[in-house]
Design a protein around this motif. Sequence first.
Motif, PDB file in Angstrom:
ATOM      1  N   ASP A 154       0.827  -1.204   0.000  1.00 11.83           N
ATOM      2  CA  ASP A 154       0.000   0.000   0.000  1.00 11.83           C
ATOM      3  C   ASP A 154       0.865   1.260   0.000  1.00 11.83           C
ATOM      4  O   ASP A 154       0.552   2.247  -0.677  1.00 11.83           O
ATOM      5  CB  ASP A 154      -0.920   0.000   1.231  1.00 11.83           C
ATOM      6  CG  ASP A 154      -1.982  -1.094   1.155  1.00 11.83           C
ATOM      7  OD1 ASP A 154      -2.277  -1.531   0.030  1.00 11.83           O
ATOM      8  OD2 ASP A 154      -2.485  -1.506   2.211  1.00 11.83           O
ATOM      9  N   LEU A 155       1.959   1.212   0.757  1.00 10.66           N
ATOM     10  CA  LEU A 155       2.851   2.373   0.840  1.00 10.66           C
ATOM     11  C   LEU A 155       3.491   2.661  -0.518  1.00 10.66           C
ATOM     12  O   LEU A 155       3.529   3.804  -0.981  1.00 10.66           O
ATOM     13  CB  LEU A 155       3.918   2.129   1.911  1.00 10.66           C
ATOM     14  CG  LEU A 155       4.685   3.353   2.414  1.00 10.66           C
ATOM     15  CD1 LEU A 155       3.763   4.260   3.220  1.00 10.66           C
ATOM     16  CD2 LEU A 155       5.872   2.932   3.281  1.00 10.66           C
ATOM     17  N   ILE A 156       3.988   1.638  -1.155  1.00 10.46           N
ATOM     18  CA  ILE A 156       4.628   1.811  -2.466  1.00 10.46           C
ATOM     19  C   ILE A 156       3.608   2.269  -3.507  1.00 10.46           C
ATOM     20  O   ILE A 156       3.892   3.147  -4.329  1.00 10.46           O
ATOM     21  CB  ILE A 156       5.299   0.487  -2.906  1.00 10.46           C
ATOM     22  CG1 ILE A 156       6.464   0.162  -1.956  1.00 10.46           C
ATOM     23  CG2 ILE A 156       5.797   0.581  -4.344  1.00 10.46           C
ATOM     24  CD1 ILE A 156       7.069  -1.218  -2.184  1.00 10.46           C
ATOM     25  N   HIS A 157       2.416   1.696  -3.451  1.00 11.12           N
ATOM     26  CA  HIS A 157       1.371   2.074  -4.407  1.00 11.12           C
ATOM     27  C   HIS A 157       0.978   3.543  -4.252  1.00 11.12           C
ATOM     28  O   HIS A 157       0.737   4.244  -5.249  1.00 11.12           O
ATOM     29  CB  HIS A 157       0.140   1.180  -4.210  1.00 11.12           C
ATOM     30  CG  HIS A 157      -1.016   1.560  -5.085  1.00 11.12           C
ATOM     31  ND1 HIS A 157      -1.038   1.330  -6.446  1.00 11.12           N
ATOM     32  CD2 HIS A 157      -2.198   2.194  -4.786  1.00 11.12           C
ATOM     33  CE1 HIS A 157      -2.168   1.787  -6.948  1.00 11.12           C
ATOM     34  NE2 HIS A 157      -2.893   2.310  -5.982  1.00 11.12           N
ATOM     35  N   THR A 158       0.939   4.032  -3.012  1.00 11.48           N
ATOM     36  CA  THR A 158       0.519   5.414  -2.754  1.00 11.48           C
ATOM     37  C   THR A 158       1.597   6.420  -3.116  1.00 11.48           C
ATOM     38  O   THR A 158       1.316   7.468  -3.704  1.00 11.48           O
ATOM     39  CB  THR A 158       0.135   5.586  -1.266  1.00 11.48           C
ATOM     40  OG1 THR A 158      -0.905   4.666  -0.945  1.00 11.48           O
ATOM     41  CG2 THR A 158      -0.341   7.005  -0.992  1.00 11.48           C
ATOM     42  N   PHE A 159       2.850   6.121  -2.798  1.00 10.49           N
ATOM     43  CA  PHE A 159       3.925   7.112  -2.928  1.00 10.49           C
ATOM     44  C   PHE A 159       4.860   6.854  -4.105  1.00 10.49           C
ATOM     45  O   PHE A 159       5.851   7.577  -4.269  1.00 10.49           O
ATOM     46  CB  PHE A 159       4.752   7.157  -1.633  1.00 10.49           C
ATOM     47  CG  PHE A 159       4.006   7.708  -0.451  1.00 10.49           C
ATOM     48  CD1 PHE A 159       3.929   9.070  -0.236  1.00 10.49           C
ATOM     49  CD2 PHE A 159       3.371   6.855   0.438  1.00 10.49           C
ATOM     50  CE1 PHE A 159       3.248   9.585   0.854  1.00 10.49           C
ATOM     51  CE2 PHE A 159       2.683   7.355   1.538  1.00 10.49           C
ATOM     52  CZ  PHE A 159       2.616   8.720   1.742  1.00 10.49           C
ATOM     53  N   ASP A 160       4.566   5.880  -4.923  1.00 13.11           N
ATOM     54  CA  ASP A 160       5.493   5.512  -5.995  1.00 13.11           C
ATOM     55  C   ASP A 160       5.714   6.634  -6.996  1.00 13.11           C
ATOM     56  O   ASP A 160       6.788   6.751  -7.592  1.00 13.11           O
ATOM     57  CB  ASP A 160       4.974   4.265  -6.713  1.00 13.11           C
ATOM     58  CG  ASP A 160       6.010   3.685  -7.647  1.00 13.11           C
ATOM     59  OD1 ASP A 160       7.188   3.639  -7.251  1.00 13.11           O
ATOM     60  OD2 ASP A 160       5.658   3.294  -8.781  1.00 13.11           O
ATOM     61  N   LEU A 161       4.719   7.478  -7.212  1.00 10.05           N
ATOM     62  CA  LEU A 161       4.852   8.568  -8.184  1.00 10.05           C
ATOM     63  C   LEU A 161       5.622   9.766  -7.622  1.00 10.05           C
ATOM     64  O   LEU A 161       5.927  10.694  -8.365  1.00 10.05           O
ATOM     65  CB  LEU A 161       3.470   9.024  -8.651  1.00 10.05           C
ATOM     66  CG  LEU A 161       2.650   7.987  -9.440  1.00 10.05           C
ATOM     67  CD1 LEU A 161       1.287   8.557  -9.792  1.00 10.05           C
ATOM     68  CD2 LEU A 161       3.401   7.567 -10.704  1.00 10.05           C
ATOM     69  N   ASN A 162       5.920   9.758  -6.333  1.00  8.21           N
ATOM     70  CA  ASN A 162       6.640  10.868  -5.709  1.00  8.21           C
ATOM     71  C   ASN A 162       8.141  10.681  -5.886  1.00  8.21           C
ATOM     72  O   ASN A 162       8.698   9.647  -5.500  1.00  8.21           O
ATOM     73  CB  ASN A 162       6.297  10.943  -4.218  1.00  8.21           C
ATOM     74  CG  ASN A 162       4.854  11.338  -3.973  1.00  8.21           C
ATOM     75  OD1 ASN A 162       4.523  12.508  -3.950  1.00  8.21           O
ATOM     76  ND2 ASN A 162       3.987  10.343  -3.820  1.00  8.21           N
ATOM     77  N   SER A 163       8.794  11.692  -6.457  1.00 12.88           N
ATOM     78  CA  SER A 163      10.225  11.578  -6.742  1.00 12.88           C
ATOM     79  C   SER A 163      11.070  11.534  -5.475  1.00 12.88           C
ATOM     80  O   SER A 163      12.208  11.054  -5.509  1.00 12.88           O
ATOM     81  CB  SER A 163      10.678  12.762  -7.618  1.00 12.88           C
ATOM     82  OG  SER A 163      10.433  13.994  -6.952  1.00 12.88           O
ATOM     83  N   ASP A 164      10.536  12.036  -4.347  1.00 10.72           N
ATOM     84  CA  ASP A 164      11.323  12.042  -3.111  1.00 10.72           C
ATOM     85  C   ASP A 164      11.054  10.814  -2.242  1.00 10.72           C
ATOM     86  O   ASP A 164      11.588  10.711  -1.139  1.00 10.72           O
ATOM     87  CB  ASP A 164      11.055  13.318  -2.309  1.00 10.72           C
ATOM     88  CG  ASP A 164       9.601  13.476  -1.912  1.00 10.72           C
ATOM     89  OD1 ASP A 164       8.742  12.795  -2.511  1.00 10.72           O
ATOM     90  OD2 ASP A 164       9.308  14.287  -1.011  1.00 10.72           O
ATOM     91  N   PHE A 165      10.224   9.890  -2.719  1.00 10.58           N
ATOM     92  CA  PHE A 165       9.969   8.656  -1.972  1.00 10.58           C
ATOM     93  C   PHE A 165      11.114   7.684  -2.241  1.00 10.58           C
ATOM     94  O   PHE A 165      11.388   7.327  -3.388  1.00 10.58           O
ATOM     95  CB  PHE A 165       8.633   8.054  -2.381  1.00 10.58           C
ATOM     96  CG  PHE A 165       8.323   6.740  -1.710  1.00 10.58           C
ATOM     97  CD1 PHE A 165       8.168   6.667  -0.331  1.00 10.58           C
ATOM     98  CD2 PHE A 165       8.191   5.581  -2.460  1.00 10.58           C
ATOM     99  CE1 PHE A 165       7.876   5.463   0.291  1.00 10.58           C
ATOM    100  CE2 PHE A 165       7.899   4.368  -1.847  1.00 10.58           C
ATOM    101  CZ  PHE A 165       7.740   4.311  -0.464  1.00 10.58           C
TER     102      PHE A 165
END
Length: 448
Positions: free
Chosen positions: A12-23
């Motif tokens: 869930d974490l990867i799915h939510t923040f995957d589009l964020n370049s700073d993740f």
Amino acid sequence: MSNLIEQDWEKDLIHTFDLNSDFSIKTVTLFDQTVKVYYLSSLVDLTSTLVTWDQVISATGEDNHSLARDLLPLEFTVDGSYQEVADSLVKGKLIAKDPKSGKALVLDADMWPLNRSISASENENPLQSSIDGFTEKLDTNIGLIRRRISNKELVIESYILGTNSHREIALIYMKNASNPKVVQSVKDRLNRNKHKDVIHVNGLLQVLEQPKYSLVPTYLTSELPGEAVQNLLDGKVVILMDLFPNAYSFPAIVKDLWSFKLDLNYPYLYLLFFRCIRIAGIAFAIIMPGLYVVLNSVNPELLRIQLAISVAKSREGVPYPSFVEVMLMLLLMEMVIEATIRLPKNIGPTITMVGGIILGQAIVQARLVSNLLIIILAATTISNFTMAGYLNTIGIRIFKYVVLVLSSIYGILGLQVAMIWLFIYFAALKTFSVPYLSLSTKGKSPDD
């Protein structure tokens, strides 16, 4: 559970923040254990965090091959609630995966410095006082107040506001000086509306259920720690917001229109003199434009004949009625003020000063306005900024247009009605049960 198998919270974490370049997802080694960590690189300084952890581990002399949670800055363990993991991530925490259980470990991390160092106030000019000002970091601002009030009666409470975007605020008050009703009312509203997002000051006002339309502000704002401290000693409640370099003091009263708290650094006679000047400035700013219209167009008989003739001569050749003349110049001056504020500091004052002089001289020579109006306009503008607090000046700037319109319609009677209405409005205004016409917010409410 194997370290290679992703847990539900990880997916869930990867799915939510995957589009964020700073993740970022990194694999680090602790006690010869490979540990996967998740963090936002824009908030967390991973290198500094690992150095800090190595220092803690080295100081203990422990030599084992477990994660050794007791040695790390572990805040809490998440058994499966993805929401807690996501909320911690966006707050600048580091999420580590326990290599044995697969649970999410929320750890405190070193964050990139987001605030400037303590420096002089940018927008307020302290005289006879310390020159340090609030910064954007909440803990630093609280420390500036703590250093000035070494008193066990000082209470500082923390709140987290918002659902989509979290904002930390600090509620500060003096138990022996503040009104218990005001403090309790503020607490109740913060708890009742804590789900509302606070992105700007208007968001805070909505949380505190302040009136959306108000001629005068129901709070004071200041960048100076000394001003905020004096407000606390006077019984006000102060709110600090993270990433905002201002203190917001509730409630505001009529005395705050002319009273700077830092006036107390002067001898009492000087203090009285300054405050009398400000009260006179308030009266000038409100009355002068309307009075000019009254004496020119509606009730010139109020003047002695010689003065009335002199005033009439000053408008000789002006093609507009006095109301249009005054309104045009006031709006032009408002534009000059706004341009001065918005332009860069190194060129703003120069451009607006030169532009104002050239434009004023050209308008007079073209006989579009009278010489007397230029004097009235300059006096009104200067008077606007003699009062305490920039927010208070805006309310007075707005109200003078009400006075101007009523004066142009009803003459001296309209001017009197406008002033009476202002006092009635002040008498009806309350903030957290404290009447605006109170001269003090200390102790019990005047209506108790």
